[in-house]
Design a protein around this motif. Structure first.
Motif, PDB file in Angstrom:
ATOM      1  N   CYS A 158      76.197  12.426  80.497  1.00  0.00           N
ATOM      2  CA  CYS A 158      75.208  13.404  80.975  1.00  0.00           C
ATOM      3  C   CYS A 158      75.853  14.767  81.197  1.00  0.00           C
ATOM      4  O   CYS A 158      75.226  15.804  80.945  1.00  0.00           O
ATOM      5  CB  CYS A 158      74.548  12.908  82.259  1.00  0.00           C
ATOM      6  SG  CYS A 158      73.304  11.618  81.992  1.00  0.00           S
ATOM      7  N   HIS A 178      68.528  -0.276  78.635  1.00  0.00           N
ATOM      8  CA  HIS A 178      69.027   1.073  78.926  1.00  0.00           C
ATOM      9  C   HIS A 178      68.061   2.166  78.462  1.00  0.00           C
ATOM     10  O   HIS A 178      68.183   3.320  78.891  1.00  0.00           O
ATOM     11  CB  HIS A 178      70.361   1.317  78.213  1.00  0.00           C
ATOM     12  CG  HIS A 178      71.478   0.433  78.652  1.00  0.00           C
ATOM     13  ND1 HIS A 178      72.216  -0.343  77.776  1.00  0.00           N
ATOM     14  CD2 HIS A 178      72.014   0.212  79.883  1.00  0.00           C
ATOM     15  CE1 HIS A 178      73.145  -0.995  78.436  1.00  0.00           C
ATOM     16  NE2 HIS A 178      73.046  -0.682  79.719  1.00  0.00           N
ATOM     17  N   LYS A 180      64.825   3.175  78.723  1.00  0.00           N
ATOM     18  CA  LYS A 180      63.973   3.987  79.592  1.00  0.00           C
ATOM     19  C   LYS A 180      64.793   4.996  80.383  1.00  0.00           C
ATOM     20  O   LYS A 180      64.435   6.180  80.480  1.00  0.00           O
ATOM     21  CB  LYS A 180      63.166   3.098  80.530  1.00  0.00           C
ATOM     22  CG  LYS A 180      62.025   2.354  79.851  1.00  0.00           C
ATOM     23  CD  LYS A 180      61.193   1.587  80.864  1.00  0.00           C
ATOM     24  CE  LYS A 180      60.045   0.867  80.188  1.00  0.00           C
ATOM     25  NZ  LYS A 180      59.225   0.112  81.168  1.00  0.00           N
ATOM     26  N   THR A 181      65.900   4.542  80.963  1.00  0.00           N
ATOM     27  CA  THR A 181      66.748   5.445  81.745  1.00  0.00           C
ATOM     28  C   THR A 181      67.294   6.560  80.880  1.00  0.00           C
ATOM     29  O   THR A 181      67.300   7.739  81.285  1.00  0.00           O
ATOM     30  CB  THR A 181      67.907   4.662  82.387  1.00  0.00           C
ATOM     31  OG1 THR A 181      67.380   3.671  83.264  1.00  0.00           O
ATOM     32  CG2 THR A 181      68.827   5.599  83.161  1.00  0.00           C
ATOM     33  N   PHE A 184      64.477   8.997  80.110  1.00  0.00           N
ATOM     34  CA  PHE A 184      64.148   9.777  81.303  1.00  0.00           C
ATOM     35  C   PHE A 184      65.177  10.877  81.552  1.00  0.00           C
ATOM     36  O   PHE A 184      64.859  11.929  82.099  1.00  0.00           O
ATOM     37  CB  PHE A 184      64.061   8.867  82.534  1.00  0.00           C
ATOM     38  CG  PHE A 184      62.851   7.983  82.567  1.00  0.00           C
ATOM     39  CD1 PHE A 184      61.658   8.363  81.970  1.00  0.00           C
ATOM     40  CD2 PHE A 184      62.902   6.752  83.206  1.00  0.00           C
ATOM     41  CE1 PHE A 184      60.545   7.543  82.001  1.00  0.00           C
ATOM     42  CE2 PHE A 184      61.786   5.920  83.250  1.00  0.00           C
ATOM     43  CZ  PHE A 184      60.606   6.319  82.644  1.00  0.00           C
ATOM     44  N   ARG A 185      66.420  10.626  81.127  1.00  0.00           N
ATOM     45  CA  ARG A 185      67.492  11.604  81.352  1.00  0.00           C
ATOM     46  C   ARG A 185      67.662  12.558  80.176  1.00  0.00           C
ATOM     47  O   ARG A 185      68.639  13.298  80.110  1.00  0.00           O
ATOM     48  CB  ARG A 185      68.797  10.874  81.674  1.00  0.00           C
ATOM     49  CG  ARG A 185      68.667   9.998  82.913  1.00  0.00           C
ATOM     50  CD  ARG A 185      69.976   9.479  83.443  1.00  0.00           C
ATOM     51  NE  ARG A 185      70.738  10.520  84.128  1.00  0.00           N
ATOM     52  CZ  ARG A 185      71.727  10.268  84.979  1.00  0.00           C
ATOM     53  NH1 ARG A 185      72.033   9.009  85.286  1.00  0.00           N
ATOM     54  NH2 ARG A 185      72.393  11.242  85.547  1.00  0.00           N
TER      55      ARG A 185
END
Length: 219
Positions: A158, A178, A180-181, A184-185
Motif C-alpha cells: 500500500c 483477499h 474484497k480487501t 477496497f484499498r
C-alpha cells in the motif's frame, strides 16, 4: 494489430489478471485453461513457462493467440520478447533480470511491457523507463515464484502503491478471501495463478472471482 495505446487502454479495463503455467494446471492443457479464462470475460492473460523448449513455447503462444484473438483480450508472454514478437502477442512481462525494458521497447515499440517490481527503487526505474504497466509483489507468501525479497505484505505494498503513476497490478499468494480487501484499498488489477489454474471449472471460477472484484470495486 493493436497499437500500444490500445493495449494500455485494454489493460486499464482489466480486473483479474490470470497467469497460466503448465506446472500449476493439474495436468490439463494450457490452451484449455486459457480458453476458459477468455470465455469468462477476462481482459488479459499471461503465459509463463520456465521449463519447456523454445520451440514448444512458441507453438504454445501461437495456439493461445488463436484463442485470445477472438476476444478483446491481451496476450502477455513472460520473459520472452523474441517469442512474443514472433507469435504476435500483445506484450511481455519482464523481471528484474530479464531483457532490459529500454531495449525491448526499441525492438517492439507497439507492444505493452510490464515490469516486476519489489521495492521503491525498482518502481522508480520502471517508471523512468516508461513501462506500459508494472507489477508490485509478492504480496503474500507464494509457491509459484521464488523471489529473494520474500512476501512484502499488505501495508508495504500500500505504501509502494503511492509511488506508482502508471497502470499496475499486484501479485503473490493472493486468494479469493483477499479480493474484497484489496479492491477496497484501491487495487484494480489483481494477478492470480493457482486460484484459477487449479479450479475444476476455470470459466466458472474466473467469472466468480471477477464478480467479487467488480462488486467490491464499484458496488
Amino acid at each position: 494489430m493493436r497499437t500500444l495505446s490500445e493495449r494500455i487502454e485494454l489493460f486499464k479495463s482489466s480486473d483479474l489478471y490470470p497467469v497460466v503455467s503448465s506446472e500449476f494446471c493439474n495436468g490439463r492443457n494450457v490452451c484449455d485453461i486459457v480458453a476458459g479464462i477468455a470465455a469468462a470475460g477476462a481482459k488479459i492473460v499471461q503465459i509463463r513457462e520456465k521449463n519447456i523448449s523454445d520451440c514448444a513455447m512458441f507453438e504454445l503462444v501461437q495456439k493461445c493467440k488463436l484463442i485470445t484473438d477472438r476476444y478483446p483480450m491481451l496476450l502477455i508472454v513472460d520473459d520472452r520478447v523474441d517469442i512474443a514478437m514472433a507469435a504476435g502477442a500483445d506484450g511481455v512481462h519482464l523481471g528484474q533480470d530479464d531483457f532490459p525494458l529500454s531495449e525491448a521497447k526499441k525492438l517492439a515499440p507497439e507492444m505493452i511491457f510490464g515490469v516486476s517490481t519489489h521495492n521503491a527503487d525498482e518502481i522508480r526505474k520502471a517508471l523512468a523507463d516508461v513501462c506500459g504497466y508494472l507489477n508490485i509483489g509478492p504480496m503474500f507468501p507464494t509457491n509459484t515464484k521464488s523471489v529473494a525479497c520474500g512476501a512484502l505484505g499488505m501495508e508495504t505494498i500500500c505504501e509502494l502503491k503511492k509511488l506508482v503513476s502508471c497502470p499496475f497490478s499486484v501479485m503473490g499468494g493472493i486468494k479469493e478471501h483477499h479480493l474484497k480487501t484489496l479492491c477496497f484499498r484501491g487495487f484494480r488489477h489483481i494477478a492470480m495463478v493457482t486460484e484459477i489454474t487449479q479450479a475444476p471449472d476455470v470459466e466458472a471460477r474466473v467469472k466468480h472471482l471477477r464478480k467479487i472484484m467488480q462488486e467490491a470495486s464499484y458496488g
